[in-house]
Design an enzyme around this catalytic site. Structure first.
Site, short mmCIF file in Angstrom:
data_model
loop_
_atom_site.label_atom_id
_atom_site.label_comp_id
_atom_site.label_asym_id
_atom_site.label_seq_id
_atom_site.Cartn_x
_atom_site.Cartn_y
_atom_site.Cartn_z
N CYS A 99 0.81 -1.22 0.00
CA CYS A 99 0.00 0.00 0.00
C CYS A 99 0.85 1.27 0.00
CB CYS A 99 -0.97 0.00 1.18
SG CYS A 99 -0.19 0.26 2.78
N HIS A 158 -1.62 11.74 15.57
CA HIS A 158 -2.25 10.89 14.55
C HIS A 158 -1.18 9.98 13.93
CE1 HIS A 158 -4.69 9.80 11.03
NE2 HIS A 158 -3.63 10.08 10.29
N HIS A 207 -4.34 4.65 10.07
CA HIS A 207 -5.63 3.97 10.22
C HIS A 207 -5.39 2.47 10.33
CE1 HIS A 207 -6.87 7.84 8.48
NE2 HIS A 207 -7.99 7.65 9.13
N ASP A 263 -7.96 -5.83 6.47
CA ASP A 263 -7.49 -6.65 5.35
C ASP A 263 -6.03 -7.08 5.55
OD1 ASP A 263 -6.18 -4.25 5.02
OD2 ASP A 263 -7.06 -3.78 3.08
N ARG A 289 -4.53 -4.62 9.49
CA ARG A 289 -3.43 -3.89 8.85
C ARG A 289 -3.38 -2.49 9.45
NH1 ARG A 289 -3.52 -0.47 3.98
NH2 ARG A 289 -5.63 -1.23 3.66
N CYS A 308 -2.00 0.72 9.14
CA CYS A 308 -1.41 1.44 8.01
C CYS A 308 -0.96 2.80 8.56
CB CYS A 308 -2.49 1.59 6.94
SG CYS A 308 -1.94 2.47 5.49
#
Ligand code: FE
Length: 133
Positions: free
Chosen positions: A66, A103, A106, A110, A119, A121
Site C-alpha cells: 500500500c 495521529h 488507520h 485486510d 493492517r 497502516c
C-alpha cells in the site's frame, strides 16, 4: 516539563518537522511510497515521532503493497487509541498515540489472515526507528 498530552500547537510546531507536524497534529497523510519506512526491513522498534512511545515492532511488519509501513499488531494496545473517523467520505478507524494524541494512521481489516487479520497502516512521518542490537 509539560506532558506530551498538554503541549500547545505552538510547542509541537517548534519541535516537529513540517511533515511530522502536518501528519501527527493535522492528521494529514504522507504520499504513498514516499516515506522513510514503507520499504524498511531492519529489525527493531518503531516509536512515536511525537513522544517516543514504543508503538510497533519489525516482528509484526509485513509487505502490504500500500505504500505505507504496515503492521498486523501493535506492541501494546494500551499505548494506542482507535477512533472512528468519518472524514473524506469514508468510515475508517483512526489510530492515535495514546500518550501524546498524535495521529498515526488507520487500521483496516485486510491484514494477514493467518495473523490478526488487521493492517495498521501508519505514516512513516509519525514514526522513528530504533534498530535492535
Ligand atoms: Fe506519541
Amino acid at each position: 516539563m509539560t506532558s506530551a498530552k498538554d503541549k500547545t500547537e505552538e510547542e509541537w510546531k517548534k519541535e516537529l518537522s513540517k511533515l511530522e507536524y502536518d501528519v501527527l497534529r493535522l492528521k494529514e497523510t504522507e504520499r504513498p511510497f514516499t516515506g522513510e519506512f514503507w520499504d524498511h526491513k531492519e529489525k527493531g522498534i518503531y516509536k512515536c515521532a511525537g513522544c517516543g512511545a514504543e508503538l510497533f515492532s519489525s516482528e509484526t511488519k509485513f509487505v502490504s503493497g500500500c505504500g505505507w509501513p504496515s503492521y498486523y499488531d501493535a506492541i501494546d494496545k494500551s499505548k494506542i487509541e482507535e477512533k472512528k473517523d468519518r472524514t473524506h467520505g469514508m468510515i475508517r478507524i483512526e489510530v492515535l498515540c495514546k500518550n501524546c494524541g498524535g495521529h498515526l494512521g488507520h487500521v483496516f481489516n485486510d491484514g494477514p489472515s493467518d495473523k490478526t487479520g488487521l493492517r495498521y497502516c501508519i505514516n512513516s512521518a509519525s514514526l522513528t526507528f530504533e534498530k535492535a542490537d
